[in-house]
Design a protein around this motif. Structure first.
Motif, short mmCIF file in Angstrom:
data_model
loop_
_atom_site.label_atom_id
_atom_site.label_comp_id
_atom_site.label_asym_id
_atom_site.label_seq_id
_atom_site.Cartn_x
_atom_site.Cartn_y
_atom_site.Cartn_z
N ASN A 1 28.73 8.90 -9.69
CA ASN A 1 28.09 7.78 -9.87
C ASN A 1 27.22 7.18 -8.70
OD1 ASN A 1 28.30 8.27 -12.78
ND2 ASN A 1 29.95 7.27 -12.77
N LEU A 2 27.93 6.87 -7.68
CA LEU A 2 27.37 6.24 -6.53
C LEU A 2 26.34 6.96 -6.07
CD1 LEU A 2 27.53 3.93 -4.31
CD2 LEU A 2 29.25 5.61 -3.07
N ILE A 3 26.28 8.35 -5.73
CA ILE A 3 25.24 8.99 -5.35
C ILE A 3 24.06 8.86 -6.29
CG2 ILE A 3 24.67 11.66 -5.01
CD1 ILE A 3 27.62 11.92 -3.87
N LEU A 4 24.49 9.13 -7.53
CA LEU A 4 23.10 9.45 -8.65
C LEU A 4 22.64 7.76 -8.64
CD1 LEU A 4 24.70 11.48 -11.55
CD2 LEU A 4 22.90 12.06 -9.73
N ASP B 1 0.65 -1.14 -0.27
CA ASP B 1 -0.04 -0.05 -0.01
C ASP B 1 0.92 1.30 0.01
OD1 ASP B 1 -2.72 -1.36 0.54
OD2 ASP B 1 -1.65 -1.93 2.22
N ILE B 2 1.90 1.13 0.67
CA ILE B 2 2.99 2.42 0.84
C ILE B 2 4.20 2.24 0.62
CG2 ILE B 2 3.65 4.03 2.61
CD1 ILE B 2 0.99 3.16 4.02
N LEU B 3 5.01 2.99 -0.08
CA LEU B 3 6.38 2.89 -0.06
C LEU B 3 6.98 4.16 0.25
CD1 LEU B 3 9.09 1.91 -1.27
CD2 LEU B 3 8.59 2.90 -3.51
N VAL B 4 7.88 4.03 1.38
CA VAL B 4 8.74 5.08 1.73
C VAL B 4 10.00 4.75 1.22
CG1 VAL B 4 9.96 6.34 3.64
CG2 VAL B 4 7.36 5.56 3.64
N ASN B 5 10.39 5.48 0.24
CA ASN B 5 11.69 5.36 -0.70
C ASN B 5 13.01 6.10 -0.05
OD1 ASN B 5 12.83 4.04 -2.78
ND2 ASN B 5 11.62 5.32 -4.42
N ASN B 6 13.36 5.70 0.96
CA ASN B 6 14.15 6.20 1.90
C ASN B 6 15.80 5.97 1.69
OD1 ASN B 6 15.06 7.70 4.58
ND2 ASN B 6 15.63 5.63 4.71
N ALA B 7 16.18 5.01 1.29
CA ALA B 7 17.58 4.57 1.19
C ALA B 7 18.45 5.65 0.39
CB ALA B 7 17.59 3.38 0.24
N GLY B 8 19.30 5.86 0.62
CA GLY B 8 20.24 6.89 0.23
C GLY B 8 21.65 6.95 0.56
N CYS B 9 22.43 7.75 -0.03
CA CYS B 9 23.78 7.89 0.46
C CYS B 9 24.39 9.47 0.21
CB CYS B 9 24.89 6.60 -0.27
SG CYS B 9 25.20 7.13 -2.17
N ASN B 10 25.42 9.61 0.59
CA ASN B 10 26.30 10.82 0.18
C ASN B 10 27.61 10.53 0.58
OD1 ASN B 10 26.76 13.48 -0.20
ND2 ASN B 10 26.13 14.24 1.81
N VAL B 11 28.58 11.18 -0.36
CA VAL B 11 29.93 11.30 -0.15
C VAL B 11 30.49 12.35 0.47
CG1 VAL B 11 32.06 11.11 -1.33
CG2 VAL B 11 30.12 9.65 -2.04
N ARG B 12 30.72 12.40 1.93
CA ARG B 12 31.19 13.61 2.47
C ARG B 12 32.60 13.91 2.24
NH1 ARG B 12 26.90 13.98 5.70
NH2 ARG B 12 25.52 12.35 6.25
N LYS B 13 32.65 15.06 1.35
CA LYS B 13 33.73 15.81 1.15
C LYS B 13 33.42 16.75 0.42
CE LYS B 13 35.49 12.14 -1.43
NZ LYS B 13 36.23 11.36 -2.56
N PRO B 14 34.57 17.95 0.48
CA PRO B 14 34.06 19.02 -0.41
C PRO B 14 33.77 18.70 -2.08
CG PRO B 14 36.06 19.21 0.89
CD PRO B 14 35.60 17.91 1.03
#
Length: 142
Positions: free
Chosen positions: A110-113, A87-100
């Motif tokens: 590419n990993l982020i996208l 009934d419901i999808l919470v599409n939460n999975a995600g990532c970030n590369v923490r650098k300037p």
């Protein structure tokens, strides 16, 4: 009057091994929804599965790598088999590369996208294919 009653509903929450994913899943469970919770490693969901079950809700832990189309399809298929519908999808999975930003590499980007854009789209698409025959469903992209 309860304005947020999800009794009898089934929700998938991606990226539910920690953080916001668990926060969203807890809120859905408190409102009465049964859950399919996902992570790249099912073992990371053990304690949280028990927590949800201790709330009186069902929780099915499922492996999901949003960067892998076969993994997406398998997760959705397993969730639909476990509950008969979604009934419901919470599409939460995600990532970030923490650098300037000036230090982000081609592979970092590419990993982020692949995770945050391509993965979110194809998880939603796969879940929508399960929702459409039932004539309804909700997809929440984080």
């Amino acid at each position: 009057m309860n304005l947020f009653d999800l009794t009898g509903k089934v929700a998938i929450v991606t990226g539910a091994s920690r953080g916001l994913g668990q926060t969203f899943a807890r809120a859905l469970a408190r409102a009465g929804a049964d859950l399919a919770i996902t992570s790249r490693t099912v073992d990371s969901l053990k304690a949280f599965t028990k927590e949800v079950e201790d709330m009186g809700r069902r929780a099915v832990p499922l492996e999901l790598d949003v960067r892998d189309e076969k993994s997406i399809r398998a997760m959705v298929s397993n969730a639909a088999k476990a509950y008969g519908r979604i009934d419901i999808l919470v599409n939460n999975a995600g990532c970030n590369v923490r650098k300037p930003a000036v230090d982000v590499t081609w592979d970092d980007w590419n990993l982020i996208l692949d995770t945050n854009l391509r993965g979110a789209f194809f998880v939603a698409q796969s879940v929508a294919r399960e929702m459409i025959p039932h004539g309804r469903g909700r997809i929440i992209n984080i």
